[in-house]
Write a protein that holds these residues in place. Structure first.
Motif, PDB file in Angstrom:
ATOM      1  N   VAL A  35     -83.734  13.230  -1.607  1.00 55.58           N
ATOM      2  CA  VAL A  35     -84.800  13.014  -2.570  1.00 55.58           C
ATOM      3  C   VAL A  35     -84.377  11.900  -3.522  1.00 55.58           C
ATOM      4  N   VAL A  36     -85.368  11.263  -4.140  1.00 51.08           N
ATOM      5  CA  VAL A  36     -85.099  10.104  -4.981  1.00 51.08           C
ATOM      6  C   VAL A  36     -84.132  10.433  -6.110  1.00 51.08           C
ATOM      7  N   THR A  37     -84.282  11.602  -6.708  1.00 53.53           N
ATOM      8  CA  THR A  37     -83.422  11.953  -7.839  1.00 53.53           C
ATOM      9  C   THR A  37     -81.976  12.215  -7.422  1.00 53.53           C
ATOM     10  N   ASP A  38     -81.746  12.477  -6.132  1.00 57.89           N
ATOM     11  CA  ASP A  38     -80.371  12.587  -5.629  1.00 57.89           C
ATOM     12  C   ASP A  38     -79.832  11.213  -5.248  1.00 57.89           C
ATOM     13  N   ALA A  39     -80.699  10.388  -4.634  1.00 59.89           N
ATOM     14  CA  ALA A  39     -80.279   9.047  -4.237  1.00 59.89           C
ATOM     15  C   ALA A  39     -80.001   8.177  -5.462  1.00 59.89           C
ATOM     16  N   PRO A  41     -79.436   9.169  -9.312  1.00 59.43           N
ATOM     17  CA  PRO A  41     -79.375  10.236 -10.325  1.00 59.43           C
ATOM     18  C   PRO A  41     -80.104   9.902 -11.621  1.00 59.43           C
ATOM     19  N   GLY A  42     -80.296   8.626 -11.922  1.00 60.59           N
ATOM     20  CA  GLY A  42     -80.986   8.249 -13.147  1.00 60.59           C
ATOM     21  C   GLY A  42     -82.496   8.196 -13.016  1.00 60.59           C
ATOM     22  N   ALA A  43     -83.010   8.479 -11.827  1.00 56.54           N
ATOM     23  CA  ALA A  43     -84.459   8.394 -11.602  1.00 56.54           C
ATOM     24  C   ALA A  43     -85.193   9.480 -12.392  1.00 56.54           C
ATOM     25  N   ARG A  44     -86.325   9.105 -12.975  1.00 55.69           N
ATOM     26  CA  ARG A  44     -87.142  10.054 -13.732  1.00 55.69           C
ATOM     27  C   ARG A  44     -88.577   9.995 -13.238  1.00 55.69           C
ATOM     28  N   ILE A  45     -89.164  11.143 -12.983  1.00 52.81           N
ATOM     29  CA  ILE A  45     -90.561  11.228 -12.577  1.00 52.81           C
ATOM     30  C   ILE A  45     -91.356  11.845 -13.720  1.00 52.81           C
ATOM     31  N   SER A  46     -92.333  11.088 -14.216  1.00 53.71           N
ATOM     32  CA  SER A  46     -93.155  11.536 -15.343  1.00 53.71           C
ATOM     33  C   SER A  46     -94.503  12.019 -14.840  1.00 53.71           C
ATOM     34  N   THR A  47     -95.191  12.813 -15.648  1.00 49.81           N
ATOM     35  CA  THR A  47     -96.512  13.326 -15.271  1.00 49.81           C
ATOM     36  C   THR A  47     -97.529  13.036 -16.363  1.00 49.81           C
ATOM     37  N   LEU A  48     -98.789  12.937 -15.952  1.00 49.57           N
ATOM     38  CA  LEU A  48     -99.900  12.662 -16.850  1.00 49.57           C
ATOM     39  C   LEU A  48    -101.122  13.371 -16.320  1.00 49.57           C
ATOM     40  N   SER A  49    -101.917  13.930 -17.198  1.00 50.68           N
ATOM     41  CA  SER A  49    -103.145  14.579 -16.774  1.00 50.68           C
ATOM     42  C   SER A  49    -104.095  13.552 -16.167  1.00 50.68           C
ATOM     43  N   GLY A  50    -104.742  13.940 -15.074  1.00 56.03           N
ATOM     44  CA  GLY A  50    -105.701  13.068 -14.423  1.00 56.03           C
ATOM     45  C   GLY A  50    -107.127  13.303 -14.878  1.00 56.03           C
ATOM     46  N   ASN A  51    -107.293  14.087 -15.932  1.00 52.44           N
ATOM     47  CA  ASN A  51    -108.626  14.351 -16.481  1.00 52.44           C
ATOM     48  C   ASN A  51    -108.665  13.940 -17.947  1.00 52.44           C
ATOM     49  N   ARG A 279     -80.158  -1.450  -0.292  1.00 47.23           N
ATOM     50  CA  ARG A 279     -79.191  -0.432   0.132  1.00 47.23           C
ATOM     51  C   ARG A 279     -79.432   0.050   1.553  1.00 47.23           C
ATOM     52  N   GLY A 280     -80.544  -0.364   2.148  1.00 50.23           N
ATOM     53  CA  GLY A 280     -80.851   0.086   3.500  1.00 50.23           C
ATOM     54  C   GLY A 280     -81.020   1.585   3.577  1.00 50.23           C
ATOM     55  N   ARG A 281     -81.711   2.161   2.608  1.00 55.43           N
ATOM     56  CA  ARG A 281     -81.764   3.618   2.489  1.00 55.43           C
ATOM     57  C   ARG A 281     -83.184   4.096   2.255  1.00 55.43           C
ATOM     58  N   LEU A 282     -83.532   5.220   2.898  1.00 57.67           N
ATOM     59  CA  LEU A 282     -84.829   5.870   2.734  1.00 57.67           C
ATOM     60  C   LEU A 282     -84.637   7.140   1.929  1.00 57.67           C
ATOM     61  N   ALA A 283     -85.503   7.366   0.939  1.00 61.86           N
ATOM     62  CA  ALA A 283     -85.409   8.571   0.115  1.00 61.86           C
ATOM     63  C   ALA A 283     -86.805   9.116  -0.140  1.00 61.86           C
ATOM     64  N   ASP A 284     -86.920  10.441  -0.205  1.00 57.51           N
ATOM     65  CA  ASP A 284     -88.208  11.092  -0.430  1.00 57.51           C
ATOM     66  C   ASP A 284     -88.592  11.033  -1.903  1.00 57.51           C
ATOM     67  N   LEU A 285     -89.854  10.684  -2.128  1.00 59.08           N
ATOM     68  CA  LEU A 285     -90.368  10.577  -3.488  1.00 59.08           C
ATOM     69  C   LEU A 285     -91.203  11.786  -3.872  1.00 59.08           C
ATOM     70  N   ALA A 286     -92.012  12.306  -2.932  1.00 59.89           N
ATOM     71  CA  ALA A 286     -92.874  13.459  -3.230  1.00 59.89           C
ATOM     72  C   ALA A 286     -93.165  14.217  -1.946  1.00 59.89           C
ATOM     73  N   SER A 287     -93.177  15.541  -2.044  1.00 64.39           N
ATOM     74  CA  SER A 287     -93.465  16.382  -0.885  1.00 64.39           C
ATOM     75  C   SER A 287     -94.950  16.624  -0.699  1.00 64.39           C
ATOM     76  N   SER A 288     -95.758  16.287  -1.704  1.00 64.93           N
ATOM     77  CA  SER A 288     -97.215  16.355  -1.578  1.00 64.93           C
ATOM     78  C   SER A 288     -97.809  15.239  -2.427  1.00 64.93           C
ATOM     79  N   PHE A 289     -98.914  14.665  -1.973  1.00 63.35           N
ATOM     80  CA  PHE A 289     -99.511  13.549  -2.692  1.00 63.35           C
ATOM     81  C   PHE A 289    -100.933  13.329  -2.187  1.00 63.35           C
ATOM     82  N   GLY A 290    -101.746  12.719  -3.042  1.00 61.67           N
ATOM     83  CA  GLY A 290    -103.099  12.335  -2.675  1.00 61.67           C
ATOM     84  C   GLY A 290    -103.207  10.826  -2.686  1.00 61.67           C
ATOM     85  N   THR A 291    -103.810  10.276  -3.750  1.00 63.71           N
ATOM     86  CA  THR A 291    -103.900   8.830  -3.914  1.00 63.71           C
ATOM     87  C   THR A 291    -102.556   8.265  -4.357  1.00 63.71           C
TER      88      THR A 291
END
Length: 319
Positions: A35-39, A41-51, A279-291
């Motif tokens: 996952v991105v946060t393991d690949a 460690p400084g990665a941060r995922i923020s959230t915002l209401s979509g309404n 880095r030639g590396r693939l990492a997962d960003l989200a296990s579910s997503f829409g747009t």
């Protein structure tokens, strides 16, 4: 956008008459990517209401998630700025956007100002390069006469619109280049240096979909029934590397962000992921997503439905 790209690939693959070289082996046991946060460690995922407070759906358009569309309106900081959908780019603290059929605007001192109404028929591919701000000017591509493309440029302060007419169907990419806009057709692509109009042909077969920036091109290799694999290569065809197999496809229009990160969907595992060319590396960003949307240094994606929508975002500049 995500679903549209998948449907385009499937339709083109069904029409391919020349098979891709060599058989494509069935995948073995699927191995999860980090996952991105393991690949990073400084990665941060923020959230915002979509309404918005009135319950309407808000679709962010800017990397800071302040500006977006809601029910056909351009909204900034919860305030309606314009009625009607827009294509835009951010530069030097000003919001600049196109309104097809109306004109090119910018946000200055909290007021929407018309830069020019002379916009022609803009080429809009849902890319961050649909409108490019550079050197105190704004440029965009427009459909020209008899199979040509006009690269239109105007000062941010307004004035006469300059038009550079080029043969073929083109779209803007990283300034000062244009690239082939016929992204749904297999075969070679092209890059045009707008300073000299010199054209570079990017090699490709008729079973390959090629999209390019001046630095990197992505290649979707097609086969009957779908996509066979996903590659990246330099515009001269060198340094070609296989990123993944049949399940991997672009999640956004642009080839790379920050000339480094490819935003991809892995349908075999149902995840959104990032590929780092450095880095030639693939990492997962989200296990579910829409747009999924990507602009500048940011990627954001939605989860939930229209009554309870959430946007998630990551600043790639921190990785």
């Amino acid at each position: 956008m995500t679903h549209r790209i998948a449907l385009v690939v499937a339709a083109l693959a069904a029409a391919v008459l020349v098979a891709a070289p060599g058989p494509v082996r069935a995948p073995g046991k699927l191995v999860a990517a980090p996952v991105v946060t393991d690949a990073w460690p400084g990665a941060r995922i923020s959230t915002l209401s979509g309404n918005l407070p009135d319950g309407s759906v808000f679709a962010p358009l800017s990397p800071d998630l302040r500006a977006g569309e809601s029910d056909g309106r351009l909204v900034i900081d919860d305030d309606v700025v314009r009625e009607g959908p827009a294509q835009y780019t951010l530069a030097a603290g000003s919001l600049v956007w196109l309104e097809r059929g109306t004109g090119l605007f910018r946000m200055a001192d909290s007021v929407a100002e018309l830069i020019t109404a002379d916009i022609g028929a803009p080429v809009v591919l849902e890319s961050q390069y649909d409108v490019v701000v550079h050197d105190d000017h704004v440029s965009w591509a427009a459909v020209g006469p008899e199979g040509t493309t006009e690269i239109r440029t105007v000062a941010l302060t307004g004035g006469a619109v300059e038009k550079l007419v080029l043969p073929g169907k083109l779209a803007l990419t990283e300034w000062p280049y244009a690239t082939s806009a016929e992204i749904e057709q297999g075969g070679p692509s092209a890059l045009v240096d707008l300073r000299t109009t010199a054209r570079t042909v990017v090699p490709g077969q008729n079973y390959e979909l090629i999209d390019c920036t001046p630095s990197w091109c992505r290649v979707q290799v097609l086969r009957q029934g779908g996509s066979a694999r996903f590659d990246l290569m330099r515009a001269d065809g060198t340094d070609r590397r296989r990123i993944g197999g049949a399940g991997l496809r672009p999640a956004v229009q642009d080839v790379l962000l920050l000339d480094r990160f490819a935003v991809l969907a892995d349908d075999s595992r149902g995840v959104l992921c990032l590929y780092d060319v450095d880095r030639g590396r693939l990492a997962d960003l989200a296990s579910s997503f829409g747009t999924v949307v990507a602009r500048g240094n940011a990627v954001w994606w939605s989860t939930g439905d229209n009554t309870s929508l959430t946007w998630h975002s990551i600043d790639l500049g921190e990785l």
